[in-house]
Structures are given as structure tokens and as C-alpha cells.
Design an enzyme around this catalytic site. Structure first.
Site, PDB file in Angstrom:
ATOM      1  N   LYS A 201      -8.357   2.753  -0.070  1.00  0.00           N
ATOM      2  CA  LYS A 201      -7.596   1.606  -0.588  1.00  0.00           C
ATOM      3  C   LYS A 201      -8.433   0.897  -1.640  1.00  0.00           C
ATOM      4  CE  LYS A 201      -5.359  -2.661   0.882  1.00  0.00           C
ATOM      5  NZ  LYS A 201      -4.849  -3.434   2.020  1.00  0.00           N
ATOM      6  N   LYS A 254      -3.953   4.475  -1.641  1.00  0.00           N
ATOM      7  CA  LYS A 254      -3.246   3.295  -2.133  1.00  0.00           C
ATOM      8  C   LYS A 254      -4.024   2.615  -3.243  1.00  0.00           C
ATOM      9  CE  LYS A 254      -1.834  -1.132  -0.376  1.00  0.00           C
ATOM     10  NZ  LYS A 254      -2.008  -2.094   0.650  1.00  0.00           N
TER      11      LYS A 254
HETATM   12  C1  PBG Z   1      -2.873  -6.207   3.544  1.00  0.00           C
HETATM   13  C2  PBG Z   1      -2.070  -5.334   2.643  1.00  0.00           C
HETATM   14  C3  PBG Z   1      -1.880  -5.421   1.249  1.00  0.00           C
HETATM   15  C4  PBG Z   1      -0.941  -4.440   0.914  1.00  0.00           C
HETATM   16  C5  PBG Z   1      -0.606  -3.781   2.089  1.00  0.00           C
HETATM   17  N1  PBG Z   1      -1.325  -4.330   3.140  1.00  0.00           N
HETATM   18  C6  PBG Z   1      -2.405  -6.380   0.265  1.00  0.00           C
HETATM   19  C7  PBG Z   1      -3.835  -6.459  -0.035  1.00  0.00           C
HETATM   20  O1  PBG Z   1      -4.654  -5.666   0.409  1.00  0.00           O
HETATM   21  O2  PBG Z   1      -4.159  -7.408  -0.737  1.00  0.00           O
HETATM   22  C8  PBG Z   1      -0.401  -4.193  -0.463  1.00  0.00           C
HETATM   23  C9  PBG Z   1       0.933  -3.566  -0.522  1.00  0.00           C
HETATM   24  C10 PBG Z   1       1.622  -3.615  -1.825  1.00  0.00           C
HETATM   25  O3  PBG Z   1       1.120  -4.094  -2.855  1.00  0.00           O
HETATM   26  O4  PBG Z   1       2.767  -3.131  -1.840  1.00  0.00           O
HETATM   27  N2  PBG Z   1      -4.227  -5.966   3.539  1.00  0.00           N
END
Ligand code: PBG
Length: 331
Positions: A201, A254
């Protein structure tokens, strides 16, 4: 007359022939649909930066789940937008927390639908970080501490699984979260509950609209000490490797569109199912351009998702899932 240069075009001469040789397909079975649940009554509030995506209160779930089921979607990724936030995100692991309540309700409405619970603290902490903060009393400098965060994440995962979540999806990016959560689930008598790890991520600007939706923007600093640097590929392999060793069952990459090489690399190096997360700004940008009449939304979305499949994604988490269900039905 001869036409000797038709070698490649020969297989493209009709729609039937093209579909015969098509290498990848988007199937409704590949799609996971994110849902935002919140407190209150009769709340069905569209998120301004994500047209077509709503905050829903618990009473709205019946209609929503029936629609999702009707569309043929088999899995929901559940995000909670709580009433109460504090320094340690206590409503994340409250048995009566919004995610836990919504999970029970969804499983009552349709026990067949898979509930995947996003396991993180950022929606639940008043500082908006994904873990616990330690602030140096002298300098005031704050750090997100790893191991105390793990404990709370494991508690969250167990309470979500107890509420009936079929899959736990930890998105917090603390080191060792898969091992900690796996151990906690096993000890709580839930060794059958899989972990869909946000293994890779990145610290991405493509989460902007989601943070509006989930009210989860960090109140100070950024997430760069726990989420990954977009410049790095080899680091993605290290992250995924650690999660595989710790017992992950799925690997999420992601965001998706700017990270196709990462999806491909993870696919090539590991044998677990790979999940691409088609994140919020990837959705909002398409919706905005389509609303202006600048692009053909359906074609752009299908082409983007095919790219993710080609790169090696088995599954795709996407806010377009319902739209796609409609398109697939009228093909
Ligand atoms: C929580 C989380 C996030 C997303 C999914 N779970 C945001 C982040 O890490 O700031 C992002 C999902 C999206 O942008 O569609 N940690």
C-alpha cells in the site's frame, strides 16, 4: 491479388472472432464493492467527490444489500464512519461499533454475501492516523508507534470476525500486522477466517476522495512513515514476502492504475490471489470526466479493469462494481 500482410488482423475481423480469442474478461465474480456505513437514521448521503457512492445508516442496508445481491456482487468491503473518535480508536473494536453492527445486519439480510471488514484505526482516531501516537513531551514531536498499534488492530479484527465478518482486511501498514491478527484470530477460535492483507500500500494522493468519505484525513503530518514510497518496486516484494510468511491469504496492491507493474510483479513472485484496489481518485477522475462528456465512462472503466486483469489481478476492489454489473447484464 494477394494480401500477404493480414496475419494479425485475421483474428479481428468480426465480434464473434474477437471474443473467441479474447484473453481476459471482467466477471462480476472478480469484483468487491466498498460500502460506507454510518450512524443515524435514514442517512443516504452522497459523497460529493464520489458521485454514486453513499454514506448509509444501518436502516438503509436492507435495500442496499438486496440491490447488491440482485446485481450479482458477492463481496462487500465494509468501512465504518463512527460517531465517536478518540486517541486510541476505541470504537473500532467496540462490539457495538458501526462496522460490527453493520456486519451482523448484512449477514442477517443475506448470509451468502461475503463481508470483508477493513481493519484500520484511522477512521476511529481523533488524530486520523492508522495507529497509536506517542508524543515526545519535550519536543512535542509525534510518532506512530508500531507494536501498541498492533494490539488494537488485533482486537479490532477479532471483534469484526465475532460479528460475522467473513474476511479480515487490515489496511493499516504497521509492521507485523498479519502475524498479530492471525494469532489473535486463531486464539479466539477463528482459524478459518482468512486475511486479505493490504500487503503493498503506497502513500498515495489517489486516496483523497476516500478520506473525505471516511473522514479519515490525518490531522497532522502524513502517512509516509507507514505507507510505502511510490518510487519503490523492490520494497513491494519485501512487504508482500513478509505478509506471505506471516500467514496472509490474499495480497492487495493499492492503488491500481499507477501501479500495474507492482500488480504484475506480485503476481509473478507469489501464488496467493492478488487483489487490485481501484481506489477513490481513480473512480472520481473518471466520473468527473464522464460528467463533462469528455470520455466514454463504460469503455474507459472496462479498459482500465482489463489492464488490471492483464497485469495479473485475480480480484478488483472497485466503486464501479454496481455500474459494471449493469453493463455486463446488457452486453
Ligand atoms: C484506511 C484506508 C484508506 C483507503 C482504504 N483504507 C485510506 C488511507 O490509507 O488513507 C483508501 C481507499 C480509497 O482511496 O479508495 N487506512
Amino acid at each position: 491479388m494477394s494480401f500477404p500482410h493480414q496475419r494479425n488482423r485475421r483474428l479481428r475481423t468480426s465480434a464473434a472472432l474477437r471474443s473467441l480469442v479474447r484473453e481476459h474478461q471482467i466477471s462480476i465474480d472478480d469484483l468487491i464493492y466498498p460500502l460506507f456505513v454510518t450512524h443515524g437514521v435514514a442517512v443516504r448521503e452522497e459523497i460529493p467527490s464520489m458521485p454514486g457512492v453513499y454514506h448509509l445508516s444501518l436502516d438503509q442496508l436492507e435495500q442496499e444489500v438486496l440491490e447488491i445481491t440482485e446485481a450479482g456482487i458477492k463481496a462487500i468491503l465494509l468501512f465504518g464512519v463512527p460517531e465517536h473518535k478518540d486517541a486510541v480508536g476505541s470504537s473500532a473494536y467496540d462490539e457495538h461499533g458501526i462496522v460490527q453492527q453493520a456486519t451482523r445486519q448484512i449477514k442477517r439480510i443475506n448470509p451468502e454475501i461475503l463481508v470483508i471488514a477493513d481493519t484500520c484505526l484511522c477512521q476511529f482516531t481523533d488524530h486520523g492516523h492508522c495507529g497509536v501516537i506517542h508524543r515526545d513531551p519535550d519536543s512535542g514531536h509525534a510518532v506512530i508507534v508500531n507494536d501498541p498499534s498492533l494490539e488494537l488492530l488485533a482486537k479490532t479484527a477479532v471483534s469484526q470476525a465475532k460479528a460475522g465478518a467473513d474476511i479480515i482486511a487490515p489496511s493499516n501498514m504497521m509492521d507485523g500486522f498479519v502475524r498479530e491478527i492471525r494469532t489473535a484470530l486463531d486464539e479466539a477460535g477463528m482459524p478459518h477466517v482468512p486475511i486479505m492483507s493490504y500487503a503493498v500500500k503506497y502513500a498515495s494522493a489517489f486516496y483523497g476522495p476516500f478520506r473525505d468519505a471516511a473522514h479519515s484525513s490525518p490531522q497532522f503530518g502524513d502517512r509516509k512513515t507507514y505507507q510505502m514510497d511510490p518510487a519503490n518496486l523492490r520494497e513491494a516484494v519485501r512487504e508482500a514476502e513478509a505478509d506471505v510468511q506471516e500467514g496472509a491469504d490474499f495480497l492487495i496492491v493499492k492503488p491500481a492504475l499507477a501501479y500495474m507493474d507492482i500488480i504484475k510483479t506480485v503476481r509473478d513472485r507469489f501464488t496467493l490471489p492478488v487483489v487490485a484496489y481501484n481506489v477513490s481518485a481513480e473512480y472520481s477522475m473518471v466520473k468527473a470526466a464522464a460528467a463533462n462528456g469528455w470520455i466514454d465512462e463504460r469503455q474507459v472503466v472496462m479498459e482500465s479493469l482489463l489492464g488490471m486483469k492483464r497485469a495479473g489481478a485475480d480480484l478488483i476492489i472497485t466503486y464501479f462494481a454496481k455500474d459494471i454489473a449493469g453493463w455486463l447484464a446488457d452486453q
